[in-house]
Scaffold this motif. Structure first.
Motif, short mmCIF file in Angstrom:
data_model
loop_
_atom_site.label_atom_id
_atom_site.label_comp_id
_atom_site.label_asym_id
_atom_site.label_seq_id
_atom_site.Cartn_x
_atom_site.Cartn_y
_atom_site.Cartn_z
N ALA A 158 0.75 -1.43 0.45
CA ALA A 158 0.55 -0.43 0.28
C ALA A 158 1.02 1.41 0.22
CB ALA A 158 -0.87 0.04 1.35
N GLN A 159 2.24 1.32 0.59
CA GLN A 159 2.87 2.63 0.64
C GLN A 159 3.49 2.54 0.12
OE1 GLN A 159 3.51 2.57 5.75
NE2 GLN A 159 5.09 1.33 4.46
N MET A 196 1.33 3.88 -2.96
CA MET A 196 1.64 5.72 -2.53
C MET A 196 2.48 6.25 -3.21
SD MET A 196 0.28 5.62 0.99
CE MET A 196 1.07 7.35 1.92
N SER A 233 8.96 1.89 6.16
CA SER A 233 7.80 2.59 6.44
C SER A 233 9.44 3.58 7.59
CB SER A 233 6.98 1.82 7.91
OG SER A 233 6.37 0.56 6.77
N ALA A 274 1.81 11.13 7.91
CA ALA A 274 0.05 10.52 8.09
C ALA A 274 -0.13 10.97 10.13
CB ALA A 274 0.13 8.70 7.97
N ASP A 317 -5.03 3.08 8.53
CA ASP A 317 -5.30 3.56 7.91
C ASP A 317 -5.43 3.79 6.61
OD1 ASP A 317 -6.55 5.36 9.85
OD2 ASP A 317 -5.00 7.10 9.79
N ARG A 318 -4.23 3.20 6.00
CA ARG A 318 -3.68 2.70 4.77
C ARG A 318 -4.03 2.06 4.52
NH1 ARG A 318 2.91 5.09 7.09
NH2 ARG A 318 2.19 7.24 6.06
#
Length: 306
Positions: A22-23, A26, A83, A104, A175-176
């Motif tokens: 997911a990151q 982004m 991360s 975030a 959230d992500r």
């Protein structure tokens, strides 16, 4: 290797977990908005292969990054997505933190109970984080922190099936992934990890075209906060066993407020420091906060720094 004259496609490297992917999406979306295409290579790390033992037994934070670092150095990928809280303070020679996305929600969420006070005496709370375990012991010495590793879904499942009464997860990660779970913990009382909520992108220091492309998606305010927080970690000389919480926030034009807490591993002892300084020199501010923490540290805390 990306040619500087035709720097239109970047090869991103990422772990294969749902959150990591997911990151990476982004980052790909940010690069697409800046006019760059991307491809994605997933890399299995030591932390992915061994999901049972504590991270300290596997070598600390490097278990999440070593293979991606090597892929960068070998030229197999152009940029590695992380991360940032999982990235060691000192990157391997030849690599740099090239960019960060806007931060975030930096908070932790408590999943399984509405508040820390609501945990029953003797409750088992799952975590693999020395910081979270020490913070919990300091505030609730009557509950038990037990080792719990795994991705977000695994840890949520262990709460659901009663293996543990509760656990902690980063709000940004939830959230992500589009998961509405847990109660946010106020940073005024429960500081997060350094760089929590920040997606960092590493690249080779000599890859000029890649660095130029990544500079276009870098968020300066977030990068400033990350530099301050990571400077605290560097200044105390801690390890993966060190229970430290750090958070920086802008307080006005050109100013940064930096707060940090350092715990003994058992959570019985705690020292803290807070300073406000020039956002143009976040590293100096972080070093000053680290110095204040070390000056106040008890023998038990100093022993935990290795």
């Amino acid at each position: 290797m990306l040619d500087s004259a035709v720097a239109t496609t970047l090869r991103l490297g990422s772990r294969g977990s749902p959150l990591a992917l997911a990151q990476s999406r982004m980052v790909a979306e940010a690069l697409a908005a800046a006019g760059f295409g991307t491809s994605l290579a997933t890399v299995e790390t030591a932390g992915d292969r061994d999901r049972a033992r504590p991270l300290v037994a596997l070598g600390g934070k490097a278990v999440w990054t070593k293979e991606l670092d090597q892929a960068l150095l070998d030229g197999k990928i152009d940029a590695a997505v992380h991360s940032l809280k999982d990235v060691e303070t000192k990157l391997p020679d030849g690599l740099v933190l090239a960019a960060v996305l806007p931060r975030a929600d930096p908070r932790d969420r408590l999943v399984g109970a509405g508040t820390l006070a609501a945990l029953a005496p003797g409750a088992r709370v799952g975590t693999s984080s020395p910081r979270r375990a020490a913070q919990l012991a300091f505030r609730r010495p009557d509950v038990e922190a037990v080792l719990l590793r795994g991705n977000v879904a695994t840890r949520l499942a262990r709460v659901e099936d009663g293996t543990v009464a509760a656990t902690f997860l980063a709000a940004a990660g939830l959230d992500r992934l589009g998961i509405a779970a847990g109660t946010p913990l106020d940073p005024a009382d429960w500081l997060p990890a350094a760089s929590q909520g920040i997606v960092g992108i590493a690249a080779r220091a000599d890859a000029d075209a890649v660095l130029a492309a990544l500079a276009g998606i870098d968020d300066p305010e977030t990068h400033c906060a990350a530099r301050a927080e990571r400077a605290v970690l560097a200044g105390i000389g801690g390890s993966c066993r060190t229970a430290i919480a750090v958070h920086a926030s802008a307080t006005g034009t050109g100013m940064l407020r930096l707060r940090a807490e350092l715990y003994s591993p058992d959570g019985a002892e705690r020292v803290d420091a807070v300073q406000t300084g020039d956002a143009n020199d976040p590293t100096a501010l972080g070093a000053a906060v680290a110095e204040a923490l070390l000056a106040a540290a008890t023998p038990a805390i100093r022993a935990s720094l290795g």
